[in-house]
Design a protein around this motif. Structure first.
Motif, short mmCIF file in Angstrom:
data_model
loop_
_atom_site.label_atom_id
_atom_site.label_comp_id
_atom_site.label_asym_id
_atom_site.label_seq_id
_atom_site.Cartn_x
_atom_site.Cartn_y
_atom_site.Cartn_z
N GLU A 176 0.82 -1.21 0.00
CA GLU A 176 0.00 0.00 0.00
C GLU A 176 0.86 1.26 0.00
N LEU A 177 2.05 1.18 0.56
CA LEU A 177 2.97 2.31 0.49
C LEU A 177 3.32 2.62 -0.97
N ALA A 178 3.69 1.57 -1.72
CA ALA A 178 4.02 1.75 -3.13
C ALA A 178 2.79 2.23 -3.91
N LYS A 179 1.64 1.65 -3.62
CA LYS A 179 0.40 2.04 -4.31
C LYS A 179 0.09 3.51 -4.08
N THR A 180 0.20 3.95 -2.83
CA THR A 180 -0.10 5.34 -2.49
C THR A 180 0.85 6.29 -3.19
N ARG A 181 2.16 5.97 -3.18
CA ARG A 181 3.13 6.84 -3.84
C ARG A 181 2.89 6.91 -5.34
N LEU B 205 9.54 0.83 -4.32
CA LEU B 205 10.04 0.26 -3.07
C LEU B 205 11.56 0.25 -3.03
N ALA B 206 12.20 0.03 -4.20
CA ALA B 206 13.67 0.03 -4.24
C ALA B 206 14.22 1.42 -3.92
N GLN B 207 13.60 2.46 -4.47
CA GLN B 207 14.05 3.82 -4.19
C GLN B 207 13.83 4.19 -2.72
N GLY C 217 11.80 2.71 6.15
CA GLY C 217 11.03 3.47 5.17
C GLY C 217 10.06 2.60 4.40
N VAL C 218 10.48 1.38 4.05
CA VAL C 218 9.62 0.45 3.32
C VAL C 218 8.41 0.06 4.17
N LEU D 114 0.32 9.28 6.54
CA LEU D 114 1.67 8.93 6.97
C LEU D 114 2.49 8.38 5.80
N GLN D 115 1.87 7.55 4.97
CA GLN D 115 2.59 6.96 3.86
C GLN D 115 2.86 7.95 2.73
#
Length: 306
Positions: A114-119, A138-140, A149-150, A217-218
């Motif tokens: 969901e972090l990647a999705k949100t970004r 996610l790699a960045q 951070g992930v 937050l994300q």
């Protein structure tokens, strides 16, 4: 178990394809600034995204939830079923506890996904975009912020997923029993869809304010300097700046999404299970051929096994 896993994955894919545009709208409404709001509401957000980015803009960040579906479905259905068996009794309380356990375990995959999705949903379109896809995102994040951070937003994800999955499985169990979802019932599929969709709505309502905090937050630091020091600070700043209504922002698009997503998920699960088992529903009153040596099982398993 293999068929249940396959059906669950297929149902999850169908649910994401149906619900992702609503999720994109939800996230954008949740994180927009009230000082300079881009969107006036759910419908305006839909129209603005399609006008500026085409329909594909609604599916931005789709790869991340699709990639995590296999593992999430395996964890949710596997943990819930095994926990329920370990508890020894199929009671409403145990349904809640088993669902809560499933929600807790799947956060390991759900949070980074969901972090990647949100970004990806919030980044600018075109050549100015920061991330090429969920893995690159996610790699960045990992290179810049490390493992912490992930897993940003893990605590708020746990606070959201644990009770919401408990409510989901509890509501689904109560509704399927109340509606009388039996394998021989001609209306069993519509009843399962109704139970699944309603359960999804109830689970979202139970923890939606926590989801707003998680999204903020994300997304924090994506455009400018980070603003929040943690969950409590995010709640405090959001409430002081925008009042209690901030914790319901995006709720309309979420509830609009919840029912069809669960309907698509359970419809797909039913179809996959039916074809995979090679069973066809017989017309009522048709006799079973005498040559059939092996007894045919019901077209649908018990609702809880879906």
């Amino acid at each position: 178990m293999a068929l249940d896993f396959l059906a669950g994955c297929a149902g999850g894919v169908a649910g994401v394809l149906v619900g992702h545009p609503f999720d994109t709208v939800k996230v954008r409404l949740q994180v927009q600034s009230m000082e300079k709001p881009q969107y006036r509401g759910t419908l305006h957000c839909f129209q603005a995204i399609i006008k500026q980015e085409s329909v594909l803009g609604l599916y931005r960040g789709l790869g991340s939830p699709l990639m995590g579906l296999t593992f999430i479905n395996a964890l949710v259905f596997g943990v819930q079923g095994n926990t329920l068996r370990a508890l020894g009794q199929d009671s409403p309380l145990n349904q809640f506890l088993a669902g809560a356990a499933a929600g807790t375990i799947q956060c390991v995959i759900c949070c980074p996904m969901e972090l990647a999705k949100t970004r990806l949903q919030l980044q600018d379109a075109g050549p100015a975009r920061t991330y090429r896809g969920p893995l690159d995102c996610l790699a960045q994040i990992y290179r810049q912020e490390g493992l912490r951070g992930v897993n940003r937003g893990m605590a708020s994800t746990l606070l959201r997923e644990t009770p919401s999955f408990g409510v989901y499985f509890l509501a689904y169990d109560v509704l399927t029993r109340t509606l009388g979802c039996e394998p021989g019932d001609r209306l069993v599929v519509p009843k399962l869809l109704l139970a699944g969709g309603t359960s999804g709505i109830l689970s979202w309502l139970s923890t939606y304010p926590v989801d707003v905090v998680k999204s903020r937050l994300q997304a924090d630091g994506l455009r400018g300097a980070p603003r929040y020091r943690g969950i409590v600070d995010c709640v405090r700043q959001s409430y002081q700046a925008e009042g209690w209504r901030v914790f319901t922002r995006g709720l309309a698009s979420t509830l609009l999404r919840a029912f069809p997503v669960n309907a698509a998920t359970f419809a797909t699960v039913t179809v996959v299970l039916t074809y995979a088992r090679g069973e066809e529903a017989r017309p009522e009153g048709e006799a079973v051929p005498a040559t059939s040596a092996a007894p045919a099982g019901p077209t649908l398993a018990q609702p809880s096994s879906l």
